[in-house]
Motif scaffolding. Structure first.
Motif, PDB file in Angstrom:
ATOM      1  N   SER A   1      30.768   0.666  86.187  1.00  0.00           N
ATOM      2  CA  SER A   1      30.539   1.193  84.717  1.00  0.00           C
ATOM      3  C   SER A   1      31.399   2.119  84.227  1.00  0.00           C
ATOM      4  N   ALA A   2      31.695   3.599  85.479  1.00  0.00           N
ATOM      5  CA  ALA A   2      32.020   4.661  84.540  1.00  0.00           C
ATOM      6  C   ALA A   2      33.714   4.267  84.552  1.00  0.00           C
ATOM      7  N   LEU A   3      33.858   3.701  85.039  1.00  0.00           N
ATOM      8  CA  LEU A   3      35.193   3.373  85.147  1.00  0.00           C
ATOM      9  C   LEU A   3      35.532   2.782  84.087  1.00  0.00           C
ATOM     10  N   VAL A   4      35.047   1.789  83.406  1.00  0.00           N
ATOM     11  CA  VAL A   4      34.962   0.902  82.290  1.00  0.00           C
ATOM     12  C   VAL A   4      34.621   1.921  81.153  1.00  0.00           C
ATOM     13  N   SER A   5      33.861   2.625  81.435  1.00  0.00           N
ATOM     14  CA  SER A   5      33.672   4.318  80.592  1.00  0.00           C
ATOM     15  C   SER A   5      34.754   4.516  79.738  1.00  0.00           C
ATOM     16  N   ASP A   6      35.218   5.005  80.964  1.00  0.00           N
ATOM     17  CA  ASP A   6      35.624   6.337  80.624  1.00  0.00           C
ATOM     18  C   ASP A   6      37.348   6.069  80.088  1.00  0.00           C
ATOM     19  N   LEU A   7      37.725   4.090  80.521  1.00  0.00           N
ATOM     20  CA  LEU A   7      38.574   3.473  79.837  1.00  0.00           C
ATOM     21  C   LEU A   7      38.415   3.347  78.544  1.00  0.00           C
ATOM     22  N   MET A   8      37.303   3.078  78.080  1.00  0.00           N
ATOM     23  CA  MET A   8      37.488   2.766  76.683  1.00  0.00           C
ATOM     24  C   MET A   8      36.663   3.848  75.601  1.00  0.00           C
ATOM     25  N   THR A   9      36.493   5.265  76.476  1.00  0.00           N
ATOM     26  CA  THR A   9      35.978   6.686  75.700  1.00  0.00           C
ATOM     27  C   THR A   9      37.926   6.966  75.589  1.00  0.00           C
ATOM     28  N   GLY A  10      38.390   6.834  76.926  1.00  0.00           N
ATOM     29  CA  GLY A  10      40.622   7.688  76.326  1.00  0.00           C
ATOM     30  C   GLY A  10      40.446   8.962  77.364  1.00  0.00           C
ATOM     31  N   ALA A  11      38.861   8.755  78.263  1.00  0.00           N
ATOM     32  CA  ALA A  11      39.107   9.435  79.440  1.00  0.00           C
ATOM     33  C   ALA A  11      40.250   9.341  80.657  1.00  0.00           C
ATOM     34  N   ILE A  12      40.201   8.019  80.493  1.00  0.00           N
ATOM     35  CA  ILE A  12      41.919   7.803  81.614  1.00  0.00           C
ATOM     36  C   ILE A  12      42.808   6.843  80.868  1.00  0.00           C
ATOM     37  N   ASP A  13      44.085   6.108  80.679  1.00  0.00           N
ATOM     38  CA  ASP A  13      44.513   6.104  80.494  1.00  0.00           C
ATOM     39  C   ASP A  13      44.724   4.329  80.361  1.00  0.00           C
ATOM     40  N   ALA A  14      44.297   3.753  81.298  1.00  0.00           N
ATOM     41  CA  ALA A  14      44.632   2.833  81.466  1.00  0.00           C
ATOM     42  C   ALA A  14      43.827   2.442  82.993  1.00  0.00           C
ATOM     43  N   ALA A  15      43.822   1.333  83.760  1.00  0.00           N
ATOM     44  CA  ALA A  15      42.751   1.234  85.019  1.00  0.00           C
ATOM     45  C   ALA A  15      42.971   0.403  85.910  1.00  0.00           C
ATOM     46  N   VAL A  16      42.565   0.261  86.795  1.00  0.00           N
ATOM     47  CA  VAL A  16      43.076  -0.926  88.436  1.00  0.00           C
ATOM     48  C   VAL A  16      41.707  -0.802  89.052  1.00  0.00           C
TER      49      VAL A  16
END
Length: 255
Positions: free
Chosen positions: A61-76
């Motif tokens: 959930s943390a990975l997805v949340s940060d991806l959607m809010t722009g805290a990270i730019d891409a996710a694996v």
């Protein structure tokens, strides 16, 4: 002139902690890397200032949340559990299913894109045409041929042997015509010679092609970008030998 901010790629750690940590330490990308895991299960070795941990009781959930809010730019996805992670991604992105296009490599080093690769993906003509449009863009970005090969359940000489095969071939003909592609019948070995993107008859057969090549045929799966959301998310298999190529794929999509 203000210097551009460094991009960030997140990767999940569930099982096989050392495999993920080894991958992020070895990969060379112009990005910071954030590793999402439960508290206390992983640490980053000294000497890697561009890698940090983000601990959470629910790292998917943390990975997805940060991806959607722009805290990270891409996710694996890494080794996070598929069901929980992809369910969180669907909910956050507001879609009822995910469309993925896998970057694969044969044992002989031939790279190509394959879709659909999820059992609930690519079941209609419209679905396949959307995958062709999006897949061509990815093929262009990675220097693969933009020619598309559409597969079906048999050869032309098999028409009449079974109604399901006949439907598969008729649909492949339609998809090929509307998508400016070539119907290769069931001959994937011919399609791969000149096509950068191969469209399987359905999500089940596409998943079987992927698993057979990656887990039985000495080939490699480099990750599968999700193409029906407005964020960069590269899905991976926890059985992958490492995640360097998935991280490189995410970094390339950020360019």
């Amino acid at each position: 002139m203000q210097q551009a901010a460094v991009k960030k790629i997140g990767i999940g750690i569930g099982a096989d902690t050392e495999k993920v940590i080894d991958s992020v330490c070895r990969v060379s990308v112009p990005c910071d890397i954030v590793c999402y895991s439960r508290p206390g299960i992983a640490t980053v070795p000294a000497g890697h200032p561009r890698i940090r941990m983000a601990e959470s009781e629910t790292p998917e959930s943390a990975l997805v949340s940060d991806l959607m809010t722009g805290a990270i730019d891409a996710a694996v996805r890494g080794t996070l559990p598929a069901n929980a992670t992809l369910q969180a991604l669907r909910a956050a992105a507001g879609v009822n299913h995910l469309e993925r296009i896998a970057l694969l490599e044969t044992a002989g080093g031939k790279k190509f894109l394959l879709a659909p690769v999820g059992i609930d993906e690519g079941w209609t003509v419209a679905d396949k045409l959307a995958l062709i449009r999006k897949g061509r863009l990815i093929a262009r970005r990675f220097g693969l041929p933009e020619k598309v090969g559409v597969l079906s359940g048999g050869r032309f000489g098999d028409i009449g042997r079974h109604a399901r095969v006949d439907r598969s071939m008729a649909e492949a003909e339609l998809v090929a015509r509307l998508g400016d592609a070539v119907h290769y019948e069931i001959l994937i070995e011919d399609a791969i010679e000149s096509c950068g993107l191969i469209i399987a008859p359905d999500g089940i057969s596409g998943n079987l092609v992927f698993r057979t090549l990656a887990f039985l045929g000495a080939g490699h799966g480099h990750g599968a970008p999700v193409v029906n959301i407005d964020r960069i998310f590269v899905d991976t298999s926890r059985a992958s030998p490492d995640f360097t190529n998935a991280l490189l794929l995410a970094a390339s999509l950020l360019e």
